[in-house]
Design an enzyme around this catalytic site. Structure first.
Site, mmCIF file in Angstrom:
data_model
loop_
_atom_site.group_PDB
_atom_site.id
_atom_site.type_symbol
_atom_site.label_atom_id
_atom_site.label_comp_id
_atom_site.label_asym_id
_atom_site.label_seq_id
_atom_site.Cartn_x
_atom_site.Cartn_y
_atom_site.Cartn_z
ATOM 1 N N LYS A 127 0.856 -1.191 0.000
ATOM 2 C CA LYS A 127 0.000 0.000 0.000
ATOM 3 C C LYS A 127 0.887 1.235 0.000
ATOM 4 O O LYS A 127 1.961 1.249 0.598
ATOM 5 C CB LYS A 127 -0.898 0.032 1.249
ATOM 6 C CG LYS A 127 -1.732 1.320 1.354
ATOM 7 C CD LYS A 127 -2.583 1.383 2.599
ATOM 8 C CE LYS A 127 -3.290 2.728 2.676
ATOM 9 N NZ LYS A 127 -4.195 2.853 3.816
ATOM 10 N N GLU A 179 -9.509 11.569 12.471
ATOM 11 C CA GLU A 179 -8.715 10.391 12.861
ATOM 12 C C GLU A 179 -7.800 10.632 14.056
ATOM 13 O O GLU A 179 -6.845 11.413 13.977
ATOM 14 C CB GLU A 179 -7.877 9.914 11.669
ATOM 15 C CG GLU A 179 -7.121 8.634 11.960
ATOM 16 C CD GLU A 179 -6.507 8.007 10.713
ATOM 17 O OE1 GLU A 179 -5.944 6.910 10.827
ATOM 18 O OE2 GLU A 179 -6.599 8.613 9.623
ATOM 19 N N GLU A 220 -11.731 10.351 -4.952
ATOM 20 C CA GLU A 220 -11.683 10.308 -3.488
ATOM 21 C C GLU A 220 -10.972 11.540 -2.933
ATOM 22 O O GLU A 220 -11.431 12.156 -1.967
ATOM 23 C CB GLU A 220 -10.978 9.039 -3.010
ATOM 24 C CG GLU A 220 -10.955 8.905 -1.495
ATOM 25 C CD GLU A 220 -10.324 7.605 -1.017
ATOM 26 O OE1 GLU A 220 -9.534 7.657 -0.066
ATOM 27 O OE2 GLU A 220 -10.614 6.539 -1.591
#
Length: 400
Positions: free
Chosen positions: A154, A204, A384
């Site tokens: 990733k 977050e 996104e």
């Protein structure tokens, strides 16, 4: 805007005073040395700089502990360190012990936070994307090839928008709109050096510590909200079942577990993620909770052990950093670092610095990133990041 007199005098969280938290928000003026932080546990407004955390070769937690200890010896009562740490924490820290801290309960618990924010100014923003959207998409496609080749599993790739205005704009009003749009999140405006301010609303939590209780709330895997209720619910349900997003999320949660486990006597990690929503996005989220084995370990030490997580960098970390350096045509600076506070006892809250911008009188540099895995589609990742920009662009009154 209601300014509660109690908020002016409060030096400890007062959960009961209606208007105390929103009053502190209303008093933020973006003056030199002033900082505002709001979390689901408290609201802080600081003024003045008693001492700055030095930039040198010693580990960051050591520098912070020594700065706090010196502040305590010089007469600052219950000193806090407040501010931001860069994505590359060796390169830059913007942390200081303020002369004065005023605090109140959580914004989300203050009924007055439901009052409307000041309307967005009519600013004629000039907008320059860095990199251009097609260049970003090509970078994602190149990264996917490397992911499929097995180099890494990733990588998070970001892009920015540079907004400039002919006249100074109202930064405290932008902060108001961010906070009132998502009062349950983490809203911040802290000095970023050079007369700039780091401002944003992150969903977050990297890590918090209160006594021996440790909490982390990693987010990874997301989808834009929809104004249509049925479509919005459908998107949320699909996100919970998306193999690509569940994989991306699992990578982050595993990394958090591995990083925290050596420090915790107990660690609870739910098997499946839940959903967290902001005004702009749905996110997959997992609440990781634990109890410290060594109560002397500070929140900042835990944050340094966790940062950067695969949610903002990738995995393996070193290879992901390399790819980021090759693909992103800008220095991330404070973006995807951490922002928050810590005290001399080791308690603190450190938040992942996303949904944010660096601002000066006439410019905003807005950041957004997306997690790229081997199943990623460049067009979807571009969409996104566009959706993630909306949190800040809406607050700044940018209609596009």
């Amino acid at each position: 805007m209601h300014h509660a007199p109690a908020a002016l005098a409060a030096d400890g969280p007062d959960q009961a005073v209606i208007g105390a938290a929103s009053g502190l928000l209303g008093q933020y003026r973006s003056a030199p040395g002033e900082a505002f932080l709001a979390s689901p546990t408290r609201t802080l407004l600081t003024s003045g700089v008693h001492a700055r955390v030095p930039q040198d070769a010693r580990p960051l937690p050591v520098r912070v502990a020594e700065t706090l200890a010196a502040a305590g010896r010089s007469g600052i009562e219950r000193p806090l360190v407040v501010g931001a740490v860069a994505f590359d924490r060796e390169s830059r820290v913007e942390l200081a012990v303020p002369e004065r801290v005023r605090s109140a309960g959580a914004l989300r618990d203050d009924p007055l936070i439901a009052l409307p924010a000041p309307p967005a100014e009519q600013v004629d923003w000039r907008i320059r994307p860095v990199p251009e959207p097609q260049v970003y998409g090509a970078g994602v496609a190149a990264a996917v090839e490397r992911l499929r080749g097995g180099e890494l599993s990733k990588v998070v790739l970001a892009r920015t928008l540079e907004l400039s205005a002919a006249e100074p704009f109202d930064l405290p009003a932008i902060l108001q709109r961010l906070a009132r749009r998502d009062p349950g999140g983490y809203t911040f405006a802290v000095p970023a050096g050079g007369g700039r301010t780091l401002v944003g609303a992150s969903p977050e939590l990297l890590v918090s510590r209160r006594g021996t209780a440790v909490l982390a709330n990693p987010l990874a895997g997301s989808v834009p909200r929809s104004a249509d209720l049925g479509e919005d619910v459908r998107r949320a349900a699909a996100l919970l079942e998306s193999p690509k997003d569940l994989h991306e999320h699992a990578v982050v949660v595993d990394a958090i577990r591995e990083a925290l486990a050596p420090y915790c006597r107990t660690l609870e990690v739910p098997e499946r993620p839940t959903l967290v929503r902001t005004a702009a996005m749905w996110h997959l989220a997992t609440t990781v909770s634990g109890e410290l084995a060594d109560p002397s370990l500070s929140a900042l030490e835990l944050a340094c052990a966790l940062h950067p997580t695969p949610a903002v960098c990738g995995t393996p970390t070193d290879v992901a950093r390399e790819v980021i350096g090759e693909v992103e045509p800008f220095d991330r600076g404070l973006y995807t670092g951490m922002v928050g506070w810590g005290d001399a006892a080791g308690d603190g809250e450190w938040v992942v610095t996303i949904r944010c911008a660096e601002a000066d009188e006439r410019t905003l540099r807005v950041y957004a990133g997306a997690g790229v895995v081997d199943r990623s589609d460049p067009a979807a990742e571009l969409a996104e990041t566009s959706a993630k920009f909306r949190t800040f662009l809406d607050a700044a009154g940018v209609s596009r």
